[in-house]
Enzyme design. Structure first.
Site, PDB file in Angstrom:
ATOM      1  N   TYR A 195       0.592  -1.596   0.351  1.00 24.88           N
ATOM      2  CA  TYR A 195       0.225   0.018   0.206  1.00 24.88           C
ATOM      3  C   TYR A 195       0.126   1.161  -0.042  1.00 24.88           C
ATOM      4  O   TYR A 195       0.293   2.268  -0.425  1.00 24.88           O
ATOM      5  CB  TYR A 195      -1.047   0.091   1.089  1.00 24.88           C
ATOM      6  CG  TYR A 195      -1.922  -0.832   1.628  1.00 24.88           C
ATOM      7  CD1 TYR A 195      -2.154  -1.689   0.493  1.00 24.88           C
ATOM      8  CD2 TYR A 195      -2.600  -1.046   2.428  1.00 24.88           C
ATOM      9  CE1 TYR A 195      -3.303  -2.650   0.480  1.00 24.88           C
ATOM     10  CE2 TYR A 195      -3.827  -2.406   2.320  1.00 24.88           C
ATOM     11  CZ  TYR A 195      -4.175  -3.207   1.503  1.00 24.88           C
ATOM     12  OH  TYR A 195      -4.215  -3.869   1.354  1.00 24.88           O
TER      13      TYR A 195
ATOM     14  N   HIS B 190      -0.031 -11.682   2.318  1.00 28.90           N
ATOM     15  CA  HIS B 190      -0.929 -11.023   1.016  1.00 28.90           C
ATOM     16  C   HIS B 190      -1.716 -11.540  -0.056  1.00 28.90           C
ATOM     17  O   HIS B 190      -2.943 -11.576  -0.217  1.00 28.90           O
ATOM     18  CB  HIS B 190      -0.213  -9.880   0.291  1.00 28.90           C
ATOM     19  CG  HIS B 190      -1.345  -8.211  -0.221  1.00 28.90           C
ATOM     20  ND1 HIS B 190      -0.837  -7.048   0.050  1.00 28.90           N
ATOM     21  CD2 HIS B 190      -2.923  -9.008   0.100  1.00 28.90           C
ATOM     22  CE1 HIS B 190      -2.166  -6.534  -0.054  1.00 28.90           C
ATOM     23  NE2 HIS B 190      -2.817  -7.119  -0.417  1.00 28.90           N
TER      24      HIS B 190
END
Length: 281
Positions: A49, A107
Site C-alpha cells: 500500500y 497477501h
C-alpha cells in the site's frame, strides 16, 4: 467495541479501518487520527500500500496506548520465501514504529508462500507477531495450508460482500476455527450496491444506511469487517453498527443477493496471476 477471540486467544475488534489506496501521507495520517477518534482500534495496512510509515506516525501520536491498538500488515509477493519474509516484517515494524504486529498476513498465495509461512511461524513464536494468517486463498489452497502447517492460520482475509458472500470458504474456516475477515465489504461500490433495492429497504426499516446494514450483516455472520472512508462522518457511521439487529428474514434476503464469484480480485484469472506473480515484481 465487540471483539472476536482467535484460536490462540488473541482478541481482534470486529470492525476495523483499512487504508488501501490512501497514498498521500498527510491524508493517511489525518484519516488514521480521525478513525481513532471515532473509536476504531483495528487498523489494516500492507507493504504494497505504500503507507505503513504514515500509519505508524499517526498511531504513535494518537493518544491511545499501543496495547489497545490492533495493527495488521502483510507481506507482498515480491517478498515471499523464508529469508525475504523475515526482512519484510522487520521493515514493516520499522515503518510502523512498533516492536510487534498484532497480525501479519501473506497477501497473496503465490511463489514460495510456504517459505513465508515457516518464517511467520518462527516470528510468531519469537513474539514479533501476535497472530498470523493469509489473504485471498481459495478453499482448496486454504485447506492444504491448514492441514500441513505446524501452526494453522489464525485468520483469513478475503473479499466478502453481499455479492460474493464466501459461504464455502466460511464453512471451512468455521470448521477449523480460523477467523474470517472481510475486505471490500461494500464491493468498492460496484453493481450499484448502495442503491440495491433489498439493502435500501432493510436500511430504511432500521433507520440506518446501506453501509451499516452490510457491516451489521457481516457482524451477525461472525465475520470481522474492514471498511474505509476518508470522511470522518462516514467513519463514525461505519462503526455505529452495534445498536441494532437484522432479523432472520432480512439475513435471508441478503443471502439471496449472492453471485458466488469475486467482483474485484480473481487471483485464479491468468492475467491477474501473471501481473502479481513474484517473478513479475
Amino acid at each position: 467495541m465487540k471483539t472476536k477471540k482467535l484460536s490462540n486467544g488473541v482478541e481482534i475488534p470486529m470492525a476495523g479501518y483499512g487504508v488501501y489506496q490512501i497514498t498521500d501521507r498527510d491524508d493517511c495520517e489525518r484519516c488514521i487520527r480521525d478513525a481513532v477518534s471515532v473509536g476504531y482500534r483495528l487498523f489494516d495496512t500492507a507493504c504494497v500500500y505504500g503507507n505503513e510509515e504514515a500509519v505508524g506516525t499517526a498511531l504513535k501520536d494518537c493518544g491511545v496506548s499501543r496495547n489497545e491498538l490492533f495493527i495488521t500488515s502483510k507481506v507482498w509477493t515480491k517478498d515471499v520465501g523464508y529469508d525475504a519474509t523475515r526482512k519484510a516484517l522487520e521493515s514493516s515494524l520499522e515503518k510502523l514504529q512498533t516492536d510487534y504486529l498484532d497480525l501479519y498476513l501473506i497477501h497473496e498465495p503465490m511463489g514460495d508462500y510456504y517459505g513465508s509461512w515457516r518464517a511467520m511461524q518462527e516470528m510468531y513464536k519469537e513474539g514479533m507477531i501476535r497472530a498470523i494468517g493469509v489473504c485471498n486463498m481459495w478453499p482448496d489452497r486454504m485447506l492444504d495450508l491448514i492441514l500441513n502447517a505446524d501452526i494453522k492460520p489464525h485468520l483469513h482475509q478475503i473479499e466478502t460482500h453481499p455479492f460474493d458472500q464466501q459461504h464455502k470458504a466460511n464453512a471451512l474456516l468455521r470448521h477449523y476455527q480460523v477467523a474470517h475477515e472481510a475486505w471490500a465489504p461494500f464491493a468498492e461500490g460496484r453493481e450499484n450496491i448502495f442503491q440495491n433495492a433489498v439493502l435500501v429497504e432493510i436500511a430504511h426499516i432500521h433507520g440506518k444506511s446501506v453501509a451499516q446494514v452490510i457491516l451489521r450483516w457481516l457482524l451477525q455472520r461472525d465475520i470481522v469487517s474492514l471498511s474505509k472512508s476518508v470522511r470522518k462522518e462516514r467513519m463514525q457511521e461505519n462503526i455505529d453498527i452495534f445498536d441494532f439487529e437484522l432479523t432472520d428474514e432480512e439475513m435471508l434476503k441478503i443471502q439471496l443477493l449472492d453471485h458466488d464469484r469475486p467482483l474485484i480480485l480473481n487471483n485464479r484469472d491468468l492475467e491477474v496471476v501473471e501481473r502479481i506473480s513474484p517473478k513479475r515484481m
